[in-house]
Design an enzyme around this catalytic site. Structure first.
Site, PDB file in Angstrom:
ATOM      1  N   CYS A 149       1.180  -1.142  -0.158  1.00 12.01           N
ATOM      2  CA  CYS A 149       0.303   0.278  -0.162  1.00 12.01           C
ATOM      3  C   CYS A 149       1.059   1.573   0.030  1.00 12.01           C
ATOM      4  CB  CYS A 149      -0.979  -0.370   1.240  1.00 12.01           C
ATOM      5  SG  CYS A 149      -0.362  -0.462   2.775  1.00 12.01           S
TER       6      CYS A 149
ATOM      7  N   HIS B 168      -2.224   6.244   4.570  1.00 11.22           N
ATOM      8  CA  HIS B 168      -1.220   6.255   5.050  1.00 11.22           C
ATOM      9  C   HIS B 168      -1.163   8.234   4.095  1.00 11.22           C
ATOM     10  CE1 HIS B 168      -1.464   2.335   5.748  1.00 11.22           C
ATOM     11  NE2 HIS B 168      -0.859   2.023   5.141  1.00 11.22           N
TER      12      HIS B 168
END
Length: 346
Positions: free
Chosen positions: A136, A250
């Site tokens: 990711c 994130h």
């Protein structure tokens, strides 16, 4: 987008996990042409129900005993150990597996794909009938790096990540929640410790995955080798990865050095035209995007763009994305869309 008229038989492996549930939601949201959807998980989850879109409920079936014969595509996120067994089993039955785990990413016969970056790599899927989804943190970084590399030639990347607990799964999110609540009632944080080596509530942990011999963590290693496999093997990548006490989204500070002269205005103009990127870059309060604001969104957001005068051709920027969506489930579905459009029916 041209698809098979009658639709595809799709299996979602790991359907009860964070990413699996998101895959099912995104398949429905994007109206992926399914003839049948099967939800698969471990035997202990068999019989549970999961949602597919707003109206449909699927009964979870046992992955161990499922026969993949006749299944066109499997979207897989059950953990690397489970994928190592069942992805090849599904591929042998004629299914194409799009795997979100780390197990196959560096296999030279398995394409590692971000559709906005290297869709042409899908041409090699027939070697093993397995396609890998990147990590990711790598994925959200390479989406804005691709157009900048095309225009200016990136030679070096230094990235520092601030990664949410959802990257560690549901248990990690629960640990943050329980520790935070416990601190307010003077309960020791160690009473709620299972995923993280140190307190995560009101803290930052500079450690994701296992340590390597050179002192880096495996997460940092992944960002290095995956970026070079996806984008360009000549690019040098130095990553610093930390876990922060947020639930979803994130964040990354990215610094690049390029072969050609680069400046903020030119880079901003290119990124504003780039697929999958949204530039929100105003030099004022609230003129940037934070992880809390990107939750549930598809784009990779770029903010805080600055020239780096310490090197000849340098640029820094802030980058955030929903790690469960673009960082995992959405990218998997986008790969399936390109696969069906360009390869399965040609």
């Amino acid at each position: 987008m041209a698809y098979r008229d009658e639709g595809y038989r799709v299996a979602v492996i790991g359907a009860t996990g964070n990413v699996g549930r998101e895959m099912l939601a995104i398949l429905a949201e994007r109206a992926f042409p399914v003839k049948e959807v099967v939800a698969l998980a471990s035997s202990r989850s068999a019989g549970r129900e999961v949602s597919f879109g707003e109206d449909d409920v699927l009964k979870v079936r046992d992955l161990e005993t499922y026969d993949f014969t006749g299944t066109d595509i499997a979207l897989s996120s059950p953990g690397a150990k489970v994928s190592s067994v069942h992805a090849p089993r599904a591929a042998k039955a004629g299914c194409v597996v799009i795997d979100n785990t780390s197990f196959f990413r560096m296999d030279p016969d398995v394409p590692l794909v971000v559709p906005e970056v290297n869709p042409q790599a899908l041409a090699g899927f027939r070697k093993k009938r397995i396609i890998a989804n990147p990590n990711c943190s790598t994925m959200q970084m390479v989406v804005p790096l691709k157009p900048l590399h095309d225009a200016f030639g990136i030679r070096r990347v230094v990235v520092s990540t601030y990664q949410s607990t959802s990257g560690g799964g549901k248990e990690a999110m629960d640990e943050l929640f329980d520790q935070t609540r416990g601190i307010y009632v003077n309960q020791p944080w160690r009473d709620f410790q299972s995923k993280f080596p140190k307190q995560i509530a009101f803290n930052v942990i500079p450690h994701i995955d296992v340590f390597m011999d050179d002192g880096s963590t495996k997460e940092e290693w992944k960002m290095n080798v995956e970026t070079r496999k996806i984008l360009d093997p000549k690019i040098k990548v130095h990553a610093n990865c930390a876990r922060v006490p947020s639930f979803i989204g994130h964040a990354e500070y990215i610094n690049i050095e390029t072969d050609k002269p680069i400046d903020v205005d030119a880079a901003r103009a290119i990124l504003r035209e780039a697929e999958g990127v949204s530039v929100v870059d105003h030099r004022q309060d609230e003129g940037y995007v934070t992880p809390a604001e990107c939750a549930g969104e598809d784009a990779v957001y770029v903010s805080r763009m600055r020239d780096d005068a310490t090197v000849e051709n340098g640029l820094s920027f802030w980058c955030v994305s929903d790690n469960l969506r673009k960082g995992a489930a959405l990218n998997t579905v986008q790969i399936a869309e390109v696969l069906c459009r360009d390869y399965l029916d040609t």
